[in-house]
Each structure stands twice: as C-alpha cells, then as structure tokens.
Write a protein that holds these residues in place. Structure first.
Motif, PDB file in Angstrom:
ATOM      1  N   VAL A 228       0.815  -1.215   0.000  1.00 32.98           N
ATOM      2  CA  VAL A 228       0.000   0.000   0.000  1.00 32.98           C
ATOM      3  C   VAL A 228       0.850   1.268   0.000  1.00 32.98           C
ATOM      4  O   VAL A 228       0.353   2.352  -0.318  1.00 32.98           O
ATOM      5  CB  VAL A 228      -0.971   0.029   1.206  1.00 32.98           C
ATOM      6  CG1 VAL A 228      -1.950  -1.124   1.140  1.00 32.98           C
ATOM      7  CG2 VAL A 228      -0.219   0.021   2.538  1.00 32.98           C
ATOM      8  N   LYS A 229       2.135   1.157   0.321  1.00 33.67           N
ATOM      9  CA  LYS A 229       2.999   2.339   0.292  1.00 33.67           C
ATOM     10  C   LYS A 229       3.324   2.770  -1.130  1.00 33.67           C
ATOM     11  O   LYS A 229       3.716   3.926  -1.358  1.00 33.67           O
ATOM     12  CB  LYS A 229       4.290   2.052   1.072  1.00 33.67           C
ATOM     13  CG  LYS A 229       4.073   1.963   2.571  1.00 33.67           C
ATOM     14  CD  LYS A 229       5.371   1.797   3.328  1.00 33.67           C
ATOM     15  CE  LYS A 229       5.933   0.410   3.206  1.00 33.67           C
ATOM     16  NZ  LYS A 229       7.073   0.170   4.112  1.00 33.67           N
ATOM     17  N   ARG A 230       3.208   1.849  -2.090  1.00 30.17           N
ATOM     18  CA  ARG A 230       3.375   2.167  -3.508  1.00 30.17           C
ATOM     19  C   ARG A 230       4.726   2.799  -3.824  1.00 30.17           C
ATOM     20  O   ARG A 230       4.834   3.734  -4.630  1.00 30.17           O
ATOM     21  CB  ARG A 230       2.245   3.077  -4.004  1.00 30.17           C
ATOM     22  CG  ARG A 230       0.851   2.540  -3.787  1.00 30.17           C
ATOM     23  CD  ARG A 230       0.622   1.250  -4.511  1.00 30.17           C
ATOM     24  NE  ARG A 230       0.753   1.418  -5.964  1.00 30.17           N
ATOM     25  CZ  ARG A 230       0.807   0.415  -6.829  1.00 30.17           C
ATOM     26  NH1 ARG A 230       0.782  -0.827  -6.390  1.00 30.17           N
ATOM     27  NH2 ARG A 230       0.913   0.660  -8.121  1.00 30.17           N
ATOM     28  N   ARG A 231       5.771   2.315  -3.217  1.00 27.49           N
ATOM     29  CA  ARG A 231       7.110   2.797  -3.537  1.00 27.49           C
ATOM     30  C   ARG A 231       7.553   2.241  -4.888  1.00 27.49           C
ATOM     31  O   ARG A 231       7.065   1.184  -5.316  1.00 27.49           O
ATOM     32  CB  ARG A 231       8.101   2.357  -2.455  1.00 27.49           C
ATOM     33  CG  ARG A 231       7.901   3.059  -1.120  1.00 27.49           C
ATOM     34  CD  ARG A 231       8.846   2.493  -0.078  1.00 27.49           C
ATOM     35  NE  ARG A 231       8.684   3.168   1.208  1.00 27.49           N
ATOM     36  CZ  ARG A 231       9.245   2.757   2.331  1.00 27.49           C
ATOM     37  NH1 ARG A 231       9.997   1.675   2.342  1.00 27.49           N
ATOM     38  NH2 ARG A 231       9.049   3.420   3.456  1.00 27.49           N
ATOM     39  N   PRO A 232       8.466   2.913  -5.568  1.00 22.93           N
ATOM     40  CA  PRO A 232       9.014   2.343  -6.800  1.00 22.93           C
ATOM     41  C   PRO A 232       9.692   1.011  -6.501  1.00 22.93           C
ATOM     42  O   PRO A 232      10.245   0.808  -5.416  1.00 22.93           O
ATOM     43  CB  PRO A 232      10.036   3.390  -7.260  1.00 22.93           C
ATOM     44  CG  PRO A 232       9.660   4.643  -6.557  1.00 22.93           C
ATOM     45  CD  PRO A 232       9.040   4.237  -5.252  1.00 22.93           C
ATOM     46  N   LEU A 233       9.664   0.116  -7.459  1.00 21.82           N
ATOM     47  CA  LEU A 233      10.306  -1.177  -7.247  1.00 21.82           C
ATOM     48  C   LEU A 233      11.808  -1.030  -7.092  1.00 21.82           C
ATOM     49  O   LEU A 233      12.439  -1.784  -6.348  1.00 21.82           O
ATOM     50  CB  LEU A 233       9.999  -2.114  -8.422  1.00 21.82           C
ATOM     51  CG  LEU A 233       8.543  -2.568  -8.573  1.00 21.82           C
ATOM     52  CD1 LEU A 233       8.416  -3.523  -9.751  1.00 21.82           C
ATOM     53  CD2 LEU A 233       8.038  -3.213  -7.302  1.00 21.82           C
ATOM     54  N   TYR A 234      12.392  -0.078  -7.814  1.00 22.41           N
ATOM     55  CA  TYR A 234      13.838   0.097  -7.793  1.00 22.41           C
ATOM     56  C   TYR A 234      14.177   1.510  -8.237  1.00 22.41           C
ATOM     57  O   TYR A 234      13.344   2.221  -8.813  1.00 22.41           O
ATOM     58  CB  TYR A 234      14.525  -0.907  -8.730  1.00 22.41           C
ATOM     59  CG  TYR A 234      14.062  -0.808 -10.162  1.00 22.41           C
ATOM     60  CD1 TYR A 234      14.661   0.071 -11.063  1.00 22.41           C
ATOM     61  CD2 TYR A 234      13.002  -1.575 -10.625  1.00 22.41           C
ATOM     62  CE1 TYR A 234      14.216   0.180 -12.368  1.00 22.41           C
ATOM     63  CE2 TYR A 234      12.555  -1.473 -11.932  1.00 22.41           C
ATOM     64  CZ  TYR A 234      13.168  -0.603 -12.792  1.00 22.41           C
ATOM     65  OH  TYR A 234      12.719  -0.484 -14.087  1.00 22.41           O
ATOM     66  N   LEU A 235      15.399   1.924  -7.957  1.00 28.11           N
ATOM     67  CA  LEU A 235      15.934   3.186  -8.440  1.00 28.11           C
ATOM     68  C   LEU A 235      17.195   2.891  -9.244  1.00 28.11           C
ATOM     69  O   LEU A 235      17.969   2.003  -8.893  1.00 28.11           O
ATOM     70  CB  LEU A 235      16.265   4.134  -7.283  1.00 28.11           C
ATOM     71  CG  LEU A 235      15.115   4.494  -6.348  1.00 28.11           C
ATOM     72  CD1 LEU A 235      15.610   5.412  -5.233  1.00 28.11           C
ATOM     73  CD2 LEU A 235      13.963   5.138  -7.095  1.00 28.11           C
ATOM     74  N   VAL A 236      17.380   3.627 -10.324  1.00 32.34           N
ATOM     75  CA  VAL A 236      18.523   3.419 -11.203  1.00 32.34           C
ATOM     76  C   VAL A 236      19.562   4.502 -10.947  1.00 32.34           C
ATOM     77  O   VAL A 236      19.250   5.695 -11.008  1.00 32.34           O
ATOM     78  CB  VAL A 236      18.096   3.433 -12.683  1.00 32.34           C
ATOM     79  CG1 VAL A 236      19.316   3.298 -13.592  1.00 32.34           C
ATOM     80  CG2 VAL A 236      17.109   2.309 -12.954  1.00 32.34           C
ATOM     81  N   ASN A 237      20.768   4.095 -10.619  1.00 29.25           N
ATOM     82  CA  ASN A 237      21.857   5.047 -10.426  1.00 29.25           C
ATOM     83  C   ASN A 237      22.338   5.599 -11.757  1.00 29.25           C
ATOM     84  O   ASN A 237      22.523   6.807 -11.919  1.00 29.25           O
ATOM     85  CB  ASN A 237      23.014   4.362  -9.682  1.00 29.25           C
ATOM     86  CG  ASN A 237      24.193   5.271  -9.497  1.00 29.25           C
ATOM     87  OD1 ASN A 237      24.060   6.414  -9.075  1.00 29.25           O
ATOM     88  ND2 ASN A 237      25.378   4.765  -9.827  1.00 29.25           N
ATOM     89  N   ARG A 238      22.516   4.686 -12.739  1.00 30.94           N
ATOM     90  CA  ARG A 238      22.963   5.098 -14.065  1.00 30.94           C
ATOM     91  C   ARG A 238      22.579   4.027 -15.070  1.00 30.94           C
ATOM     92  O   ARG A 238      22.613   2.836 -14.763  1.00 30.94           O
ATOM     93  CB  ARG A 238      24.481   5.307 -14.069  1.00 30.94           C
ATOM     94  CG  ARG A 238      25.027   5.892 -15.373  1.00 30.94           C
ATOM     95  CD  ARG A 238      26.535   5.990 -15.331  1.00 30.94           C
ATOM     96  NE  ARG A 238      27.080   6.593 -16.547  1.00 30.94           N
ATOM     97  CZ  ARG A 238      28.370   6.618 -16.848  1.00 30.94           C
ATOM     98  NH1 ARG A 238      29.254   6.095 -16.018  1.00 30.94           N
ATOM     99  NH2 ARG A 238      28.781   7.178 -17.977  1.00 30.94           N
ATOM    100  N   MET A 239      22.204   4.459 -16.262  1.00 29.57           N
ATOM    101  CA  MET A 239      21.842   3.515 -17.308  1.00 29.57           C
ATOM    102  C   MET A 239      22.541   3.881 -18.603  1.00 29.57           C
ATOM    103  O   MET A 239      22.474   5.022 -19.056  1.00 29.57           O
ATOM    104  CB  MET A 239      20.329   3.513 -17.518  1.00 29.57           C
ATOM    105  CG  MET A 239      19.791   2.261 -18.213  1.00 29.57           C
ATOM    106  SD  MET A 239      19.862   2.296 -20.020  1.00 29.57           S
ATOM    107  CE  MET A 239      18.489   3.379 -20.385  1.00 29.57           C
ATOM    108  N   LEU A 240      23.255   2.919 -19.185  1.00 23.47           N
ATOM    109  CA  LEU A 240      23.921   3.109 -20.466  1.00 23.47           C
ATOM    110  C   LEU A 240      23.201   2.243 -21.496  1.00 23.47           C
ATOM    111  O   LEU A 240      23.298   1.020 -21.449  1.00 23.47           O
ATOM    112  CB  LEU A 240      25.395   2.702 -20.383  1.00 23.47           C
ATOM    113  CG  LEU A 240      26.246   3.456 -19.360  1.00 23.47           C
ATOM    114  CD1 LEU A 240      27.649   2.860 -19.307  1.00 23.47           C
ATOM    115  CD2 LEU A 240      26.309   4.937 -19.697  1.00 23.47           C
ATOM    116  N   PRO A 241      22.458   2.833 -22.430  1.00 23.54           N
ATOM    117  CA  PRO A 241      21.670   2.041 -23.376  1.00 23.54           C
ATOM    118  C   PRO A 241      22.531   1.442 -24.478  1.00 23.54           C
ATOM    119  O   PRO A 241      23.613   1.941 -24.788  1.00 23.54           O
ATOM    120  CB  PRO A 241      20.675   3.057 -23.941  1.00 23.54           C
ATOM    121  CG  PRO A 241      21.406   4.364 -23.860  1.00 23.54           C
ATOM    122  CD  PRO A 241      22.254   4.286 -22.613  1.00 23.54           C
ATOM    123  N   SER A 242      22.023   0.389 -25.074  1.00 26.01           N
ATOM    124  CA  SER A 242      22.699  -0.233 -26.207  1.00 26.01           C
ATOM    125  C   SER A 242      22.302   0.490 -27.492  1.00 26.01           C
ATOM    126  O   SER A 242      21.474   1.408 -27.491  1.00 26.01           O
ATOM    127  CB  SER A 242      22.323  -1.710 -26.308  1.00 26.01           C
ATOM    128  OG  SER A 242      20.978  -1.839 -26.750  1.00 26.01           O
TER     129      SER A 242
END
Length: 348
Positions: free
Chosen positions: A315-329
């Motif tokens: 019920v707190k509805r927090r994000p599943l995860y946080l991304v520090n950095r993403m380098l796309p292909s």
C-alpha cells in the motif's frame, strides 16, 4: 551439450511465424558479485547471438555488487555498444533486478538468462524455434540439475509440488527464470508491479501460448552461489503468499478443529466431575494442552502477520527500484514498446 526435448504445453491456437524469421533479441542478465564469471558469460552469449545473425543487445543489471562487476560491465559497454548497463542504486534482490532488466529490454523477444551460466545460452537457438512455431513463451524445464546438493534438489522438488497443489495459477514444475518471451508477453508482465515478487509465478500468471524446453542444468562456471537456504526459504514463502491464501485457510481450519476438540474435552471433564467426582490432578496434561494451544495460536498469528506485512509494503506504492545510471545499447526500440507505466517508475 545439454540434451533437449521439447513438448507442447498449451492448447491455445498458434499463429506460426516465417520459418527463417529473425527477431531482434534482448538477453537480460541480473548480476550480483559475479566478477569471476561475467567475462565468460559475455563471450558465450555473444558467440551464440552472433551466430544467429539477428540484431541483439545484452542487458546487464548490476544489483548493487560490491566487487568489480560494475567496472567490468562498463568496460564491456565501452568496447561493445550492443550492451545495456543498468546500475541499480543499491541491492534490491534478484527478482526486482530481473524486473529492471525486463523494463529496459527493447528487443522483439527477450531471453532471461542467469549470469552464472548454469542455463546454457546455446539453447536460445532452440527457443527461437518455439517462437517461430507461434509461442509467446518458451521456458526451460530442468530435467537434471548438476552441481547441486541432494537436499537442495529435494526441497526444490517439494516446493514446486506443494505450490502446484495449492496455487490457483499453474506454475510449471522444475522451472526457473530461464525463458524466451515475446514483446507482448513482456509488455503485459511489466504491468504487474507488486513489491513482493515471485517471478516464476508472475511468468505463469500472464498466460499466453507457452512451450517447455527440457534441458540439463549445468553447475556454475565460476564463483559461488549467492543463495543460501534462508534466502531460498524466504523465496518459497514469497511464492506461497503471493499466489495463494491457503495458509490462512489452513490456520482457520486448524484453529476451528482445536477449539472443537477443546470444547469436547471440556464437556467430558465436566460430566466426569459431576457424575463421578474427580480429585485435582493432571498438571502435566494441563501444561501440554496449554502449550499446544499457545503454539497453534502463535503459528496462526505468524501466518496472518506474513500477509499483513505484505499488505503494509504494497500500500505504500514505492518504486520497485531506483537506477543510479543507465547506459543504453545501440539496439533500436521494438515497434511494440514496453508500457509507459513501467518506465515512469524508474529514476535515472
């Protein structure tokens, strides 16, 4: 090479694809402290995908590793732009790290593969055959598990049998995360955002035409497993509480049965005292009864607490995860993109 036997496990009508069709492929691999095996993983997967000849990307998810795993991912990305690096802000656990990888995958088909190479990447070729037959999901079934203790094999087998009996969702036995999914299957899976995630159950919940691929699971190529028996027990509890309320029903039935027995015994004691008289005695039996009833109550409260705790977290509805950095292909987005609802949960 692992022996392979494939059988049909779906009665859905199929729409076969062109015999030589080649979709763009995303291989998703979560990793936590896998520096000893990551380079070998990259080489084997790259060799397989290059031989297939389709556009591809390898989505590597760093789940808060404390060794050189992230540095190795960046080095691979520097020399190969077909790699996506998703660096999570901390360790969120394999189930959520896998979700992050699926959210960032952009291929027409997505293959989930453990970075420890226990699931042979060479089987991707066989999975693509299932895709061409029209299946949306081709999942690996472990016909033999090398490099694992008899206790782990026995408990895993027992768990799959138990959850298969009590769950409303038919979860295939002896099946891990290793599978191929079409873009539409991944898109629908991305709509399921519960925090307590049992991915094997979620994979089964979405349905769609599915086909098993039987194979022999190899031992780890290098490194040590990050799973201990306590973590496996917690995962089993996640699976049971996520896909069935049977434990609550069992607690209710057990409590009702004990209450009925206690009432009948009380009637017996009262009648015996009134009719025959009975001196004060039976302290040992009284203590056993009290302790037994207390234990039943504590078990029932514990089961109830497991479910309430999960409600509290959801019920707190927090994000599943946080991304520090993403380098796309360099792989272009698939025509049918992952739903925007999944993307909005990410913080870059």
């Amino acid at each position: 090479m692992s022996t392979i036997k494939a059988t049909v496990a779906s009665k859905h009508s199929l729409s076969p694809r062109e015999p030589g069709a080649l979709p763009s492929i995303s291989v998703v691999a979560p990793a936590y402290n896998e520096e000893e095996v990551l380079e070998t993983f990259y080489e084997r997967v790259t060799n397989v995908l290059t031989a297939i000849g389709a556009p591809y990307e390898i989505v590597l998810v760093n789940d808060g590793s404390r060794d050189n795993t992230l540095a190795m991912m960046h080095a691979m990305r520097a020399r190969d732009d077909r790699i996506t690096v998703v660096d999570l802000s901390r360790n969120f656990g394999k189930e959520i790290a896998l979700t992050a990888g699926l959210d960032h995958a952009r291929g027409d088909v997505v293959v989930v593969l453990d970075s420890d190479l226990q699931d042979p990447p060479e089987l991707i070729v066989e999975m693509l055959e299932g895709w061409r037959e029209g299946y949306d999901v081709v999942y690996g079934v472990r016909s033999q598990r090398d490099g694992e203790t008899w206790f782990k094999k026995a408990t895993a087998k027992a768990f799959y049998r138990i959850i298969g009996k009590i769950s409303r969702v038919q979860i295939p036995q002896d099946t891990g995360d290793f599978r191929l999914m079409t873009r539409r299957a991944v898109r629908e899976l991305s709509k399921l955002r519960e925090e307590h995630r049992f991915m094997k159950g979620l994979f089964a919940w979405i349905g769609f035409p599915s086909k098993p691929l039987f194979y022999r699971r190899d031992p780890r190529v290098a490194g040590t497993t990050k799973w201990n028996y306590l973590k496996l027990l917690n995962l089993a509890i996640e699976g049971i509480t996520s896909f069935t309320i049977t434990p609550l029903k069992v607690a209710t039935l057990l409590g009702s049965s004990v209450a009925l027995l206690a009432f009948l015994y009380a009637c017996y004691v009262i009648s015996k005292t009134i009719i025959h008289g009975d001196p004060v005695r039976g302290y040992p039996s009284l203590m056993v009864t009290v302790l037994f009833l207390g234990g039943v109550q504590l078990i029932a409260i514990g089961v109830l607490g497991e479910y309430i705790g999960r409600i509290f977290n959801e019920v707190k509805r927090r994000p599943l995860y946080l991304v520090n950095r993403m380098l796309p292909s360099s792989l272009e987005d698939a025509a049918d993109e992952t739903s925007s609802s999944a993307r909005t949960e990410q913080v870059h």
